[in-house]
Motif scaffolding. Structure first.
Motif, PDB file in Angstrom:
ATOM      1  N   UNK A 366       2.336  -1.792   5.045  1.00  0.00           N
ATOM      2  CA  UNK A 366       1.194  -2.680   4.835  1.00  0.00           C
ATOM      3  C   UNK A 366       1.600  -3.983   4.156  1.00  0.00           C
ATOM      4  N   UNK A 367       2.601  -3.919   3.297  1.00  0.00           N
ATOM      5  CA  UNK A 367       3.105  -5.147   2.664  1.00  0.00           C
ATOM      6  C   UNK A 367       3.694  -6.087   3.709  1.00  0.00           C
ATOM      7  N   UNK A 368       4.394  -5.529   4.687  1.00  0.00           N
ATOM      8  CA  UNK A 368       4.920  -6.356   5.777  1.00  0.00           C
ATOM      9  C   UNK A 368       3.783  -7.007   6.570  1.00  0.00           C
ATOM     10  N   UNK A 369       2.736  -6.235   6.822  1.00  0.00           N
ATOM     11  CA  UNK A 369       1.592  -6.796   7.541  1.00  0.00           C
ATOM     12  C   UNK A 369       0.916  -7.890   6.712  1.00  0.00           C
ATOM     13  N   UNK A 370       0.824  -7.701   5.412  1.00  0.00           N
ATOM     14  CA  UNK A 370       0.200  -8.706   4.551  1.00  0.00           C
ATOM     15  C   UNK A 370       0.969 -10.017   4.581  1.00  0.00           C
ATOM     16  N   UNK A 371       2.290  -9.916   4.710  1.00  0.00           N
ATOM     17  CA  UNK A 371       3.097 -11.140   4.773  1.00  0.00           C
ATOM     18  C   UNK A 371       2.891 -11.890   6.083  1.00  0.00           C
ATOM     19  N   UNK A 372       2.404 -11.200   7.113  1.00  0.00           N
ATOM     20  CA  UNK A 372       2.155 -11.818   8.417  1.00  0.00           C
ATOM     21  C   UNK A 372       0.733 -12.334   8.573  1.00  0.00           C
ATOM     22  N   UNK A 373      -0.218 -11.661   7.935  1.00  0.00           N
ATOM     23  CA  UNK A 373      -1.629 -11.952   8.191  1.00  0.00           C
ATOM     24  C   UNK A 373      -2.359 -12.219   6.877  1.00  0.00           C
ATOM     25  N   UNK A 374      -2.907 -13.424   6.747  1.00  0.00           N
ATOM     26  CA  UNK A 374      -3.549 -13.771   5.482  1.00  0.00           C
ATOM     27  C   UNK A 374      -4.948 -13.195   5.338  1.00  0.00           C
ATOM     28  N   UNK A 375      -5.406 -12.446   6.325  1.00  0.00           N
ATOM     29  CA  UNK A 375      -6.704 -11.776   6.145  1.00  0.00           C
ATOM     30  C   UNK A 375      -6.574 -10.517   5.293  1.00  0.00           C
ATOM     31  N   UNK A 376      -5.350 -10.057   5.049  1.00  0.00           N
ATOM     32  CA  UNK A 376      -5.151  -8.919   4.143  1.00  0.00           C
ATOM     33  C   UNK A 376      -5.085  -9.470   2.726  1.00  0.00           C
ATOM     34  N   UNK A 377      -6.172  -9.273   1.986  1.00  0.00           N
ATOM     35  CA  UNK A 377      -6.241  -9.837   0.646  1.00  0.00           C
ATOM     36  C   UNK A 377      -5.630  -8.955  -0.413  1.00  0.00           C
ATOM     37  N   UNK A 378      -5.805  -7.636  -0.269  1.00  0.00           N
ATOM     38  CA  UNK A 378      -5.350  -6.732  -1.322  1.00  0.00           C
ATOM     39  C   UNK A 378      -4.914  -5.415  -0.706  1.00  0.00           C
ATOM     40  N   UNK A 379      -3.881  -4.823  -1.294  1.00  0.00           N
ATOM     41  CA  UNK A 379      -3.420  -3.479  -0.949  1.00  0.00           C
ATOM     42  C   UNK A 379      -3.483  -2.664  -2.227  1.00  0.00           C
ATOM     43  N   UNK A 380      -4.091  -1.485  -2.176  1.00  0.00           N
ATOM     44  CA  UNK A 380      -4.241  -0.713  -3.410  1.00  0.00           C
ATOM     45  C   UNK A 380      -4.375   0.779  -3.095  1.00  0.00           C
ATOM     46  N   UNK A 381      -4.194   1.586  -4.128  1.00  0.00           N
ATOM     47  CA  UNK A 381      -4.360   3.019  -3.982  1.00  0.00           C
ATOM     48  C   UNK A 381      -3.190   3.794  -4.550  1.00  0.00           C
ATOM     49  N   UNK A 382      -3.253   5.105  -4.397  1.00  0.00           N
ATOM     50  CA  UNK A 382      -2.214   6.010  -4.879  1.00  0.00           C
ATOM     51  C   UNK A 382      -1.971   7.077  -3.821  1.00  0.00           C
ATOM     52  N   UNK A 383      -0.722   7.474  -3.639  1.00  0.00           N
ATOM     53  CA  UNK A 383      -0.384   8.577  -2.757  1.00  0.00           C
ATOM     54  C   UNK A 383      -0.898   8.370  -1.350  1.00  0.00           C
ATOM     55  N   UNK A 384      -1.554   9.395  -0.813  1.00  0.00           N
ATOM     56  CA  UNK A 384      -2.121   9.319   0.531  1.00  0.00           C
ATOM     57  C   UNK A 384      -3.572   8.870   0.456  1.00  0.00           C
ATOM     58  N   UNK A 385      -3.805   7.867  -0.378  1.00  0.00           N
ATOM     59  CA  UNK A 385      -5.130   7.284  -0.585  1.00  0.00           C
ATOM     60  C   UNK A 385      -4.937   5.791  -0.815  1.00  0.00           C
ATOM     61  N   UNK A 386      -4.686   5.077   0.278  1.00  0.00           N
ATOM     62  CA  UNK A 386      -4.326   3.660   0.235  1.00  0.00           C
ATOM     63  C   UNK A 386      -5.343   2.866   1.052  1.00  0.00           C
ATOM     64  N   UNK A 387      -5.620   1.644   0.621  1.00  0.00           N
ATOM     65  CA  UNK A 387      -6.566   0.807   1.356  1.00  0.00           C
ATOM     66  C   UNK A 387      -6.080  -0.634   1.395  1.00  0.00           C
ATOM     67  N   UNK A 388      -6.581  -1.357   2.395  1.00  0.00           N
ATOM     68  CA  UNK A 388      -6.408  -2.806   2.434  1.00  0.00           C
ATOM     69  C   UNK A 388      -7.798  -3.440   2.487  1.00  0.00           C
ATOM     70  N   UNK A 389      -7.975  -4.478   1.697  1.00  0.00           N
ATOM     71  CA  UNK A 389      -9.224  -5.225   1.713  1.00  0.00           C
ATOM     72  C   UNK A 389      -9.021  -6.486   2.531  1.00  0.00           C
ATOM     73  N   UNK A 390      -9.853  -6.683   3.542  1.00  0.00           N
ATOM     74  CA  UNK A 390      -9.725  -7.827   4.439  1.00  0.00           C
ATOM     75  C   UNK A 390     -10.694  -8.929   4.033  1.00  0.00           C
ATOM     76  N   UNK A 391     -10.178 -10.154   4.036  1.00  0.00           N
ATOM     77  CA  UNK A 391     -10.949 -11.319   3.620  1.00  0.00           C
ATOM     78  C   UNK A 391     -10.907 -12.369   4.722  1.00  0.00           C
ATOM     79  N   UNK A 392     -11.763 -13.357   4.588  1.00  0.00           N
ATOM     80  CA  UNK A 392     -11.739 -14.456   5.545  1.00  0.00           C
ATOM     81  C   UNK A 392     -10.412 -15.207   5.413  1.00  0.00           C
ATOM     82  N   UNK A 393      -9.873 -15.723   6.524  1.00  0.00           N
ATOM     83  CA  UNK A 393      -8.573 -16.411   6.473  1.00  0.00           C
ATOM     84  C   UNK A 393      -8.526 -17.479   5.387  1.00  0.00           C
TER      85      UNK A 393
END
Length: 458
Positions: A366-393
């Motif tokens: 997901x970090x690699x995807x965040x570096x490619x796409x600026x709509x990924x605003x935040x990556x967060x979570x623990x273990x097998x409970x991870x999320x990405x928050x998408x924002x306007x470009x």
């Protein structure tokens, strides 16, 4: 129709599974057999019961769902965190099968049995805290919340219940009043239960507050709006689920517990989605150094069978008069047998380490995807409970405007290519990754490739 992306190969341990652990898309989604089944569903099932994806499942194993048309989906939802040890995990299947052959039901409050007691012992051993604990077993997460509130009110003699902004606790009459978001959980179902208050939470991506500052804000609300002398309990998800996997700032939860203890308020950890090894610890509270008074367990505890629990300090749990707790199906022996097998599988297969492995694989991808796409605003979570928050470009570091449309498009694209994703968030702009601990790194990489294509297609 076959998928245009290469699917992940089966892992070297594929012989342990009854379904190949790989993605296969053979038809349009939904396929013709699912379409026909959906017609039957529309005639007989309430429209109030909706489905994320109208494909109808005939088999599931490990991290793969197989529909009526033989499409194989990578399951990144695990029944919203239920099949944490994997679909049809062998130990769970064996334990439940053996118990069915012995007896299926007697009702623990009439003629009890060892399986219920053993689950209570395991919960006492694995929930946070080294004090004496007791449990009551019930059927569902919402029922655990209701019983937790009921027990706290009985113990304290107080009326008010506090929850946090962005919380989700269920769909019952009480719990829908405890949810932050009304639609679809409460709209039109009122009047809502009284004496439920919503305090500000810790949401570091948006509020930027330290744990101490966020705790001060929450405590100020509790003291000024409710008053400690009227507050029975504060119910908190250590990592908020439906709200969007918000991880609180360091120190926030222990400071709230310190205030609750000083003021005679029962602090309850709603670990219904985050518990049972999902986050790389038995309970997510452990990541934050938080030892709650009561812990609510459900979802992943019995490998897919309905079971839930309230576990906590013995003096609080014993406040109820005999007969005040329980229910017809609570602590069903088959579900209890499955739960014992889940605890055994977590230990035998070192599933806490698997949670850490999955976190590493998801965060890296997901970090690699965040570096490619600026709509990924935040990556967060623990273990097998991870999320990405998408924002306007272009807003990820400024206004952080929600991008719910992108979430919907990505989830729909992924489904068409054999990846089941769950959405979340108060504003519908969060993609959550909630796979079973059986998901392989190869399946994660394959799913992230599909998501990469989905974002590019926007």
């Amino acid at each position: 129709m076959t998928d245009t992306f290469a699917s992940a190969p089966a892992s070297p341990s594929a012989a342990a599974y009854t379904v190949p652990q790989e993605r296969r898309v053979l038809t349009a989604i939904p396929g013709p057999k699912s379409v026909e089944m959906h017609k039957r569903r529309l005639e007989s099932v309430s429209t109030g019961v909706s489905s994320t994806l109208p494909v109808y499942i005939k088999k599931a194993n490990g991290a793969i769902l197989v529909d009526l048309d033989d499409n194989h989906f990578i399951d990144l939802g695990a029944g919203i965190g239920v099949t944490t040890v994997g679909h049809t995990e062998a130990n769970v299947v064996e334990a439940a099968t053996n118990q069915v052959q012995e007896f299926i039901h007697t009702l623990f409050t009439i003629t009890p049995y060892e399986e219920y007691i053993r689950v209570a012992e395991l919960l006492a051993a694995h929930t946070p805290g080294d004090f004496k604990k007791k449990s009551v077993l019930i059927n569902s997460g919402a029922e655990a919340v209701e019983n937790g509130v009921k027990i706290a009110r009985k113990y304290t003699g107080r009326r008010a219940v506090a929850v946090l902004d962005h919380a989700y606790h269920g769909r019952t009459v009480l719990t829908m009043a405890m949810n932050y978001k009304a639609m679809p959980y409460a709209t039109g179902f009122g009047p809502l239960a009284s004496d439920v208050y919503h305090a500000p939470s810790s949401y570091p991506y948006h509020d930027g507050l330290s744990g101490a500052d966020a705790a001060e804000r929450t405590i100020t609300y509790l003291e000024k709006v409710i008053g400690a002398s009227d507050l029975a309990c504060l119910v908190v998800e250590p990592i908020q689920g439906e709200g969007g996997f918000m991880v609180p700032a360091d120190g926030y939860l222990p400071l709230l517990q310190e205030w609750c203890t000083a003021n005679g308020v029962v602090m309850i950890a709603d670990e219904i989605q985050s518990g049972m090894a999902r986050t790389g610890a038995y309970y997510a509270s452990e990541h934050f150094g938080w030892v709650p008074d009561l812990v609510l367990t459900a979802k992943g505890i019995a490998g897919g069978l309905p079971l839930a629990a309230v576990t906590g300090r013995a003096e609080i749990m014993d406040a109820s008069q005999p007969g005040g707790l329980g229910g017809t199906f609570g602590g069903n022996p088959v579900a209890c047998a499955a739960a014992i097998a889940v605890f055994e599988s977590i230990e035998r297969n070192d599933l806490l380490a698997e949670g850490a492995r999955i976190e590493k694989a998801l965060l890296a991808g997901l970090t690699k995807l965040k570096s490619k796409y600026d709509i990924i605003g935040d990556i967060r979570g623990k273990g097998a409970m991870i999320a990405i928050e998408l924002v306007q470009p272009g807003t990820g570091d400024t206004t952080k405007l929600p991008n719910a449309a992108a979430v919907s498009s990505i989830a729909a694209f992924a489904a068409q290519h054999g990846v089941l994703l769950l959405t979340a968030g108060t504003y519908g702009n969060v993609l959550r990754f909630l796979p079973s601990l059986a998901v392989t790194d190869a399946l994660i990489a394959d799913a992230l490739t599909v998501i990469d294509h989905a974002i590019a297609a926007l």
